[in-house]
Write an enzyme that holds these catalytic residues in place. Structure first.
Site, PDB file in Angstrom:
ATOM      1  N   HIS A   1       3.692  -6.547  -0.337  1.00  0.00           N
ATOM      2  CA  HIS A   1       2.766  -5.584   0.260  1.00  0.00           C
ATOM      3  C   HIS A   1       3.033  -5.437   1.758  1.00  0.00           C
ATOM      4  O   HIS A   1       3.581  -6.347   2.385  1.00  0.00           O
ATOM      5  CB  HIS A   1       1.323  -6.088   0.113  1.00  0.00           C
ATOM      6  CG  HIS A   1       0.770  -5.992  -1.265  1.00  0.00           C
ATOM      7  ND1 HIS A   1       0.150  -7.047  -1.895  1.00  0.00           N
ATOM      8  CD2 HIS A   1       0.706  -4.948  -2.137  1.00  0.00           C
ATOM      9  CE1 HIS A   1      -0.262  -6.670  -3.094  1.00  0.00           C
ATOM     10  NE2 HIS A   1       0.070  -5.402  -3.268  1.00  0.00           N
TER      11      HIS A   1
ATOM     12  N   GLU B   1      -8.812  -7.478  -2.380  1.00  0.00           N
ATOM     13  CA  GLU B   1      -8.354  -6.480  -1.402  1.00  0.00           C
ATOM     14  C   GLU B   1      -7.552  -5.353  -2.052  1.00  0.00           C
ATOM     15  O   GLU B   1      -7.590  -4.208  -1.591  1.00  0.00           O
ATOM     16  CB  GLU B   1      -7.469  -7.165  -0.366  1.00  0.00           C
ATOM     17  CG  GLU B   1      -6.686  -6.196   0.473  1.00  0.00           C
ATOM     18  CD  GLU B   1      -5.745  -6.872   1.453  1.00  0.00           C
ATOM     19  OE1 GLU B   1      -6.072  -6.849   2.630  1.00  0.00           O
ATOM     20  OE2 GLU B   1      -4.692  -7.399   1.044  1.00  0.00           O
TER      21      GLU B   1
ATOM     22  N   CYS C   1      -5.797 -10.925   1.401  1.00  0.00           N
ATOM     23  CA  CYS C   1      -6.004 -10.337   0.074  1.00  0.00           C
ATOM     24  C   CYS C   1      -7.227 -10.869  -0.654  1.00  0.00           C
ATOM     25  O   CYS C   1      -7.623 -10.312  -1.676  1.00  0.00           O
ATOM     26  CB  CYS C   1      -4.761 -10.533  -0.778  1.00  0.00           C
ATOM     27  SG  CYS C   1      -4.378 -12.236  -1.030  1.00  0.00           S
TER      28      CYS C   1
END
Ligand code: CIR
Length: 258
Positions: A165, A69, A249
């Protein structure tokens, strides 16, 4: 068989997975064989829910390459190949770029001095939320805006606190609400929030209809969402969580056009 929902790009774990980067966690032993089994089950869950799988060839020299990702953001038919904030991850993007070109996507890049990780990008309708934190910088956000504004997208930057993130702290449900850990992000920019009772609870991948891919480490959130009429599809990704990965991800989902 479920309907064809689109393409899921995934990448097999590197045999050096255990050397993956850590920012907030301390290192624990990673069982690469178990990780391969967990990855296979994750990919099976995507396939069983209508996603066609495209495998990006493994990058054995890149420990974090399974977290595909982070290497691309796809809007419609445009693949924005990122420039990951961690220098050690930049060699990962070439493989993703080739696979996306082969799949027929147009390709553009985030160029130096910009940095951007796909894990910092959350797309909801025509809004593209982008986390400004340790991996994504202002030049990266500006470059992404330049690439996706012509596609009718509005980029909304979000200030991150102590979190890797944006999508480590917030993801969106198909009903337009957001699952968040409020202490980790500037929540003021999101329209409607649901605080989650556990850390992994804010990580969901909408698979289509009411189906939500979730980690086995968020049982209370799965129960809560099931009680609200959603259908959690639960996978164990424990070996990847030791490396600060989450369900989002391990894939890039590109919904079918139209
Ligand atoms: C890293 O630090 O880059 C990896 N160990 C984990 C990346 C997880 N990616 C994501 O949540 N999008």
């Amino acid at each position: 068989m479920p309907m064809h929902r689109g393409t899921a790009f995934v990448r097999p774990p590197s045999s050096r997975l255990a050397e993956g980067l850590l920012t907030h966690l301390s290192r624990q032993r990673v069982d690469v064989e178990l990780a391969r089994i967990q990855h296979r089950d994750y990919v099976t869950a995507l396939a069983e829910n209508g996603w066609s799988i495209t495998e990006v060839p493994a990058a054995d020299d890149c420990p974090d390459s399974v977290f595909v990702e982070d290497t691309a953001v796809v809007c419609d038919d445009l693949a924005v190949i990122t420039r990951p904030g961690a220098g050690s991850r930049r060699a990962e993007t070439a493989g993703t770029e080739s696979a996306m070109r082969e799949a027929g996507l147009r390709v553009v890049h985030i160029d130096e001095p910009g940095t951007l990780d796909g894990g910092d990008v959350l797309q909801v309708g025509s809004t593209v939320y982008v986390g400004r934190g340790g991996r994504t910088n202002a030049d990266g956000i500006r470059a992404l805006r330049g690439h996706v504004a012509p596609l009718g997208r509005t980029v909304v930057p979000v200030h991150l606190r102590e979190v890797l993130h944006l999508k480590s702290a917030v993801t969106a449900l198909p009903d337009g609400t957001f699952l968040v850990l409020p202490e980790l992000v500037d929540t003021a920019v999101f329209p409607s929030l649901r605080a989650v009772p556990e850390e992994a609870g804010c990580h969901v991948v909408p698979l289509g209809d009411d189906r939500l891919l979730m980690a086995a480490s968020a049982p209370r959130t799965a129960e809560l969402l099931a009680d609200l009429g959603f259908a959690p599809v639960v996978v164990d990704i424990g070996e990847f969580e030791k490396l600060e990965g989450c369900v989002t991800c391990l894939s890039v989902l590109v919904p079918k056009a139209g």
